[in-house]
Design a protein around this motif. Structure first.
Motif, short mmCIF file in Angstrom:
data_model
loop_
_atom_site.label_atom_id
_atom_site.label_comp_id
_atom_site.label_asym_id
_atom_site.label_seq_id
_atom_site.Cartn_x
_atom_site.Cartn_y
_atom_site.Cartn_z
N GLU A 4 -0.34 6.58 13.50
CA GLU A 4 -0.06 5.47 14.41
C GLU A 4 0.38 4.21 13.69
O GLU A 4 1.09 3.39 14.25
CB GLU A 4 -1.31 5.17 15.26
CG GLU A 4 -1.58 6.17 16.35
CD GLU A 4 -2.21 7.47 15.87
OE1 GLU A 4 -2.40 8.37 16.70
OE2 GLU A 4 -2.51 7.61 14.66
N PHE A 5 -0.04 4.03 12.44
CA PHE A 5 0.31 2.84 11.69
C PHE A 5 1.49 3.15 10.77
O PHE A 5 1.47 4.12 10.03
CB PHE A 5 -0.86 2.35 10.84
CG PHE A 5 -2.01 1.75 11.62
CD1 PHE A 5 -1.98 1.63 13.00
CD2 PHE A 5 -3.12 1.29 10.96
CE1 PHE A 5 -3.05 1.08 13.70
CE2 PHE A 5 -4.20 0.73 11.65
CZ PHE A 5 -4.15 0.62 13.02
N SER A 6 2.50 2.30 10.83
CA SER A 6 3.70 2.48 10.00
C SER A 6 3.37 2.21 8.53
O SER A 6 2.35 1.57 8.22
CB SER A 6 4.78 1.50 10.45
OG SER A 6 4.38 0.18 10.14
N PRO A 7 4.24 2.66 7.62
CA PRO A 7 4.04 2.33 6.20
C PRO A 7 3.96 0.82 5.95
O PRO A 7 3.17 0.37 5.12
CB PRO A 7 5.26 2.94 5.51
CG PRO A 7 5.68 4.06 6.41
CD PRO A 7 5.37 3.58 7.81
N GLU A 8 4.76 0.04 6.69
CA GLU A 8 4.72 -1.41 6.53
C GLU A 8 3.37 -1.98 6.97
O GLU A 8 2.85 -2.91 6.35
CB GLU A 8 5.84 -2.09 7.35
CG GLU A 8 7.24 -1.73 6.90
CD GLU A 8 7.72 -0.37 7.42
OE1 GLU A 8 8.62 0.19 6.78
OE2 GLU A 8 7.19 0.13 8.43
N LEU A 9 2.82 -1.42 8.04
CA LEU A 9 1.52 -1.87 8.52
C LEU A 9 0.43 -1.49 7.52
O LEU A 9 -0.50 -2.26 7.28
CB LEU A 9 1.23 -1.30 9.91
CG LEU A 9 0.04 -1.88 10.64
CD1 LEU A 9 0.15 -3.40 10.76
CD2 LEU A 9 -0.10 -1.27 12.01
N MET A 10 0.55 -0.31 6.94
CA MET A 10 -0.42 0.11 5.91
C MET A 10 -0.37 -0.86 4.73
O MET A 10 -1.41 -1.24 4.19
CB MET A 10 -0.13 1.54 5.43
CG MET A 10 -0.38 2.60 6.47
SD MET A 10 -2.14 2.81 6.76
CE MET A 10 -2.13 4.42 7.51
N ASP A 11 0.85 -1.26 4.34
CA ASP A 11 0.99 -2.23 3.25
C ASP A 11 0.32 -3.55 3.61
O ASP A 11 -0.38 -4.16 2.79
CB ASP A 11 2.48 -2.50 2.94
CG ASP A 11 3.17 -1.30 2.31
OD1 ASP A 11 2.47 -0.40 1.79
OD2 ASP A 11 4.42 -1.28 2.32
N PHE A 12 0.53 -4.00 4.86
CA PHE A 12 -0.08 -5.24 5.34
C PHE A 12 -1.61 -5.14 5.30
O PHE A 12 -2.28 -6.06 4.82
CB PHE A 12 0.40 -5.54 6.76
CG PHE A 12 -0.29 -6.71 7.40
CD1 PHE A 12 0.00 -8.00 7.01
CD2 PHE A 12 -1.26 -6.51 8.38
CE1 PHE A 12 -0.63 -9.09 7.60
CE2 PHE A 12 -1.90 -7.58 8.97
CZ PHE A 12 -1.60 -8.87 8.57
N ILE A 13 -2.15 -4.02 5.78
CA ILE A 13 -3.61 -3.83 5.80
C ILE A 13 -4.16 -3.86 4.38
O ILE A 13 -5.17 -4.51 4.10
CB ILE A 13 -3.99 -2.52 6.51
CG1 ILE A 13 -3.61 -2.61 7.99
CG2 ILE A 13 -5.47 -2.21 6.34
CD1 ILE A 13 -3.64 -1.26 8.72
N PHE A 14 -3.49 -3.16 3.47
CA PHE A 14 -3.95 -3.14 2.08
C PHE A 14 -3.90 -4.54 1.48
O PHE A 14 -4.83 -4.97 0.80
CB PHE A 14 -3.12 -2.15 1.25
CG PHE A 14 -3.61 -2.04 -0.17
CD1 PHE A 14 -4.79 -1.39 -0.47
CD2 PHE A 14 -2.88 -2.61 -1.20
CE1 PHE A 14 -5.24 -1.30 -1.78
CE2 PHE A 14 -3.32 -2.52 -2.51
CZ PHE A 14 -4.50 -1.86 -2.80
#
Length: 177
Positions: A84-94
């Motif tokens: 559900e989370f895009s790679p860009e969102l994963m980067d943001f979360i990290f």
């Protein structure tokens, strides 16, 4: 086996009781978990208990890949696909969490809350959402940090660094090791 979480918040009397109990109960194991301050708390107040600790395990922050795996696993656990989370969102979360599991979950929770508030089914990393999530996640956190912790956060905000890289950027002359 006695498992004791958030030990850093406990009263000295409770820790003394655990020490005495451990001395009197055969084959008893005590598992303590707490923030790093717990060790100095023991050293200052209960050296005899600290000397009884047979092993110490220190958890550090997750890598970017481990952070993504944690998020995907949690999403699958509640019935999602894990994508559900895009790679860009994963980067943001990290970037927002620094890979600290509790912070990862907090950022994800805030992202879900923002999606609910805006009525969207898509998770986005729009600048508005980023600012709102960052503001919610950081409330009060920075205020309680030491100057060195703030310096580390500032370094990490500029770009991702390994623990060794962080140590190399800081003035560690005043520390023994």
């Amino acid at each position: 086996v006695v498992m004791f979480d958030e030990a850093h918040e406990s009263e000295i009397e409770v820790l003394e009781w655990l020490r005495v109990l451990g001395d009197h109960v055969e084959n008893m194991s005590v598992l303590l978990s707490g923030l790093p301050i717990f060790e100095s708390h023991l050293k200052d107040n209960l050296e005899t208990f600290r000397k009884r600790i047979a092993a110490k395990i220190e958890l550090v922050s997750l890598t970017k890949e481990e952070t993504e795996a944690l998020i995907r696993k949690r999403i699958r656990h509640v019935g999602g696909s894990g994508n559900e989370f895009s790679p860009e969102l994963m980067d943001f979360i990290f970037a927002q969490s620094g890979g600290f599991p509790r912070e990862v979950l907090r950022v994800c929770d805030e992202l879900v809350n923002q999606a609910i508030l805006t009525g969207t089914k898509e998770f986005a990393v729009s600048p508005v959402v980023q600012e709102e999530v960052a503001a919610q996640v950081s409330l009060g956190v920075v205020d309680g940090m030491t100057p060195m912790q703030k310096e580390i956060i500032e370094q990490l905000a500029k770009n991702p660094l390994s623990p060794g890289d962080i140590a190399n950027t800081l003035d560690l002359a005043k520390y023994k090791s």
